[in-house]
Design a protein around this motif. Structure first.
Motif, PDB file in Angstrom:
ATOM      1  N   MET A 133     -47.318  35.455  33.420  1.00 55.87           N
ATOM      2  CA  MET A 133     -48.434  34.654  33.923  1.00 55.87           C
ATOM      3  C   MET A 133     -48.158  33.165  33.760  1.00 55.87           C
ATOM      4  SD  MET A 133     -51.970  36.636  32.911  1.00 55.87           S
ATOM      5  CE  MET A 133     -51.579  38.015  31.860  1.00 55.87           C
ATOM      6  N   ALA A 134     -47.636  32.791  32.602  1.00 57.05           N
ATOM      7  CA  ALA A 134     -47.335  31.376  32.356  1.00 57.05           C
ATOM      8  C   ALA A 134     -46.280  30.867  33.343  1.00 57.05           C
ATOM      9  CB  ALA A 134     -46.863  31.184  30.916  1.00 57.05           C
ATOM     10  N   GLU A 135     -45.238  31.657  33.579  1.00 59.02           N
ATOM     11  CA  GLU A 135     -44.168  31.230  34.471  1.00 59.02           C
ATOM     12  C   GLU A 135     -44.612  31.196  35.933  1.00 59.02           C
ATOM     13  OE1 GLU A 135     -40.794  33.729  33.776  1.00 59.02           O
ATOM     14  OE2 GLU A 135     -40.929  33.473  31.598  1.00 59.02           O
ATOM     15  N   LEU A 136     -45.503  32.127  36.302  1.00 58.50           N
ATOM     16  CA  LEU A 136     -45.933  32.227  37.693  1.00 58.50           C
ATOM     17  C   LEU A 136     -47.146  31.352  38.000  1.00 58.50           C
ATOM     18  CD1 LEU A 136     -45.622  36.118  38.014  1.00 58.50           C
ATOM     19  CD2 LEU A 136     -44.120  34.416  39.088  1.00 58.50           C
ATOM     20  N   GLY A 137     -47.730  30.742  36.979  1.00 57.76           N
ATOM     21  CA  GLY A 137     -48.905  29.902  37.187  1.00 57.76           C
ATOM     22  C   GLY A 137     -50.167  30.676  37.485  1.00 57.76           C
ATOM     23  N   LEU A 138     -50.266  31.898  36.969  1.00 56.57           N
ATOM     24  CA  LEU A 138     -51.452  32.729  37.172  1.00 56.57           C
ATOM     25  C   LEU A 138     -52.464  32.476  36.060  1.00 56.57           C
ATOM     26  CD1 LEU A 138     -49.668  36.053  38.157  1.00 56.57           C
ATOM     27  CD2 LEU A 138     -51.137  34.694  39.658  1.00 56.57           C
ATOM     28  N   VAL A 139     -53.700  32.212  36.435  1.00 50.81           N
ATOM     29  CA  VAL A 139     -54.781  32.025  35.469  1.00 50.81           C
ATOM     30  C   VAL A 139     -55.271  33.391  34.995  1.00 50.81           C
ATOM     31  CG1 VAL A 139     -57.142  31.174  35.175  1.00 50.81           C
ATOM     32  CG2 VAL A 139     -55.484  29.846  36.511  1.00 50.81           C
ATOM     33  N   LEU A 140     -55.476  33.544  33.700  1.00 48.02           N
ATOM     34  CA  LEU A 140     -56.027  34.784  33.154  1.00 48.02           C
ATOM     35  C   LEU A 140     -57.535  34.628  33.000  1.00 48.02           C
ATOM     36  CD1 LEU A 140     -55.880  37.604  31.868  1.00 48.02           C
ATOM     37  CD2 LEU A 140     -55.371  36.492  29.676  1.00 48.02           C
ATOM     38  N   LEU A 141     -58.285  35.398  33.770  1.00 50.25           N
ATOM     39  CA  LEU A 141     -59.737  35.475  33.627  1.00 50.25           C
ATOM     40  C   LEU A 141     -60.043  36.724  32.818  1.00 50.25           C
ATOM     41  CD1 LEU A 141     -62.689  34.699  34.299  1.00 50.25           C
ATOM     42  CD2 LEU A 141     -62.434  35.997  36.431  1.00 50.25           C
ATOM     43  N   SER A 142     -60.400  36.534  31.550  1.00 46.38           N
ATOM     44  CA  SER A 142     -60.600  37.676  30.662  1.00 46.38           C
ATOM     45  C   SER A 142     -62.020  37.685  30.124  1.00 46.38           C
ATOM     46  CB  SER A 142     -59.619  37.629  29.488  1.00 46.38           C
ATOM     47  OG  SER A 142     -59.808  38.751  28.631  1.00 46.38           O
ATOM     48  N   HIS A 143     -62.646  38.850  30.212  1.00 43.86           N
ATOM     49  CA  HIS A 143     -63.946  39.030  29.574  1.00 43.86           C
ATOM     50  C   HIS A 143     -63.791  38.832  28.070  1.00 43.86           C
ATOM     51  CE1 HIS A 143     -67.946  40.936  29.012  1.00 43.86           C
ATOM     52  NE2 HIS A 143     -67.425  41.249  27.843  1.00 43.86           N
ATOM     53  N   ALA A 144     -64.823  38.283  27.443  1.00 47.04           N
ATOM     54  CA  ALA A 144     -64.883  38.226  25.986  1.00 47.04           C
ATOM     55  C   ALA A 144     -66.335  38.398  25.580  1.00 47.04           C
ATOM     56  CB  ALA A 144     -64.315  36.920  25.443  1.00 47.04           C
ATOM     57  N   GLY A 145     -66.540  38.829  24.331  1.00 48.12           N
ATOM     58  CA  GLY A 145     -67.866  39.234  23.888  1.00 48.12           C
ATOM     59  C   GLY A 145     -68.078  40.704  24.188  1.00 48.12           C
ATOM     60  N   HIS A 146     -69.263  41.205  23.851  1.00 49.50           N
ATOM     61  CA  HIS A 146     -69.558  42.603  24.133  1.00 49.50           C
ATOM     62  C   HIS A 146     -69.750  42.802  25.629  1.00 49.50           C
ATOM     63  CE1 HIS A 146     -70.910  44.059  19.876  1.00 49.50           C
ATOM     64  NE2 HIS A 146     -69.815  43.346  19.843  1.00 49.50           N
ATOM     65  N   GLU A 147     -69.483  44.016  26.075  1.00 50.28           N
ATOM     66  CA  GLU A 147     -69.606  44.379  27.480  1.00 50.28           C
ATOM     67  C   GLU A 147     -70.751  45.374  27.645  1.00 50.28           C
ATOM     68  OE1 GLU A 147     -69.402  45.122  31.442  1.00 50.28           O
ATOM     69  OE2 GLU A 147     -68.620  43.439  30.313  1.00 50.28           O
ATOM     70  N   ARG A 148     -71.660  45.087  28.567  1.00 49.69           N
ATOM     71  CA  ARG A 148     -72.813  45.956  28.810  1.00 49.69           C
ATOM     72  C   ARG A 148     -72.815  46.560  30.213  1.00 49.69           C
ATOM     73  NH1 ARG A 148     -73.336  46.623  23.793  1.00 49.69           N
ATOM     74  NH2 ARG A 148     -74.531  45.104  22.568  1.00 49.69           N
ATOM     75  N   ALA A 149     -72.311  45.834  31.212  1.00 46.42           N
ATOM     76  CA  ALA A 149     -72.393  46.315  32.589  1.00 46.42           C
ATOM     77  C   ALA A 149     -71.448  47.479  32.841  1.00 46.42           C
ATOM     78  CB  ALA A 149     -72.102  45.182  33.567  1.00 46.42           C
TER      79      ALA A 149
END
Length: 411
Positions: A223-239
């Protein structure tokens, strides 16, 4: 009128066995949206509110960085959902599933995937045709040895499906989803980048990903080399059912990604639940939001760590985190907007009454916002966030325009 509908829906969901049967009928009817209406069809007051919401921003840079692609496999999409959602043996999950279908405007399950996409595009183009939607894929859960676990996966939206949508529709940007435990994760990430991906979506709690594990290093380096942004959930998950462990949503576990040079966006600013304080030996527990703020305060991550404000107005999140972020103007350049669609389309999840009662919304905005919701739930989500405020002795504090010009995160 929508408040009354919410009360009826929530009452149906709150009663026992007989109520579940009633809810199976009542919920889809109550949540089914009307046709998408253009801004020009709104009342003068509602149009004025929309105009205010777009003042001071460049519409072409207003991207929704958190919109879900969803499907059940129609039209050869390759998508699937867990049988727990569709089985009558799991009535609560079945009711939830039907609520999602209804709020997304899906009337015929045989064309569900096509209808979902068509409505999402119609909502987007009526709300802000100059902007883009970052559409999220969602990978299967994968064991540490690289074995796929489809039966333990809540749903699956293949990257290839979303890539095909993005190729056909230039106003859609691809967010791939590649589980880091896959032995070929690097090759998959390279293929996704070649297909136009600008981001990667993870939901560790559901996908069974430990972001602090060395097993993620190959994915981080790619990801770092390819310039991809990581969108990661954080906190508890309810949905989505957390088939793994809620602790996997501990925002401190994303330090490993940051240390390996990945640009990270923490979804929802980790605004739900508590996690172990890894900096204190892991014995004490702290609100995930506090751990998010600690991570944001570490100078080493400036320029690489961001938080998205998707879902923050929902009834289960519109408390302290939303208020503090509205006030934290120093953090606004590191916040970014996303809708978390289809959640904003589910009426009971967003209450303008509650937001006004908590002092986060001017009560005089409510009627126009409710009108906008009936016309376009995506436009409603955007205008609502632009109107959120905290009244202080110095005046009203709102999210700065830069929060909504999310294109800046991608180049």
């Amino acid at each position: 009128m929508r408040l009354l509908t919410r009360r009826r829906v929530l009452a149906a969901l709150g009663i026992g066995g007989a109520g579940l049967a009633a809810a199976r009928i009542a919920v889809p009817r109550a949540l089914r949206p009307g046709p998408v209406r253009p801004i020009a069809a709104l009342s003068p007051a509602a149009r004025a509110l929309v105009g205010t919401a777009f003042a001071g921003v460049d519409p072409a840079r207003v991207w929704d960085l958190h919109a879900h692609a969803v499907g059940i496999g129609t039209g050869g999409s390759g998508c699937r959902v867990s049988r727990r959602f569709t089985s009558h043996l799991h009535p609560i999950r079945r009711c939830q599933y039907e609520a999602y279908l209804a709020a997304s405007g899906i009337r015929d399950p045989s064309t569900a995937d096509e209808d979902y996409l068509a409505r999402l595009l119609a909502l987007h183009r009526a709300a802000n045709p100059a902007g883009r939607r970052v559409l999220l894929a969602f990978d299967l859960r994968v064991a540490e040895d690289g074995t796929e676990l489809p039966e333990d996966s809540e749903f699956h939206v293949p990257t290839e499906y979303v890539a095909a949508i993005a190729r056909q529709h230039p106003d859609v940007a691809l967010a791939a989803s590649v589980h880091p435990y896959r032995r070929d994760c690097r090759a998959r990430l390279e293929a996704a980048r070649a297909a136009g991906a600008i981001a990667v979506k993870w939901l560790p709690n559901s996908m069974g990903i430990d972001p602090a594990s060395p097993l993620c290093d190959a994915a981080y380096d790619a990801m770092a080399e390819l310039g991809l942004v990581l969108l990661s959930h954080a906190g508890h998950e309810r949905a989505v059912h957390a088939a793994g462990d809620q602790e996997l949503g501990n925002p401190l576990r994303l330090r490993r990604a940051l240390e390996r040079g990945v640009r990270v966006v923490i979804a929802h600013c980790a605004s739900l639940g508590e996690a172990r304080d890894l900096d204190a030996g892991g014995t004490a527990r702290r609100p995930c939001f506090d751990l998010f703020l600690r991570l944001m305060g570490e100078k080493a991550h400036a320029g690489r760590l961001f938080g998205d404000i998707s879902a923050l107005p929902l009834v289960n999140r519109c408390g302290r985190p939303l208020r503090e972020l509205l006030l934290a103007s120093d953090l606004h350049p590191r916040l970014a907007d996303g809708s978390d669609y289809p959640l904003p389309a589910i009426g009971p999840l967003v209450s303008t009454w509650l937001l006004a009662r908590r002092g986060l919304l001017d009560p005089s905005d409510r009627d126009s916002l409710e009108e906008i919701f009936a016309a376009n739930s995506l436009l409603f989500d955007y205008v609502l966030k632009r109107r959120l405020r905290v009244v202080t002795a110095e005046g009203e504090r709102r999210f700065a325009p830069i929060v909504f010009e999310t294109a800046r995160l991608f180049g």
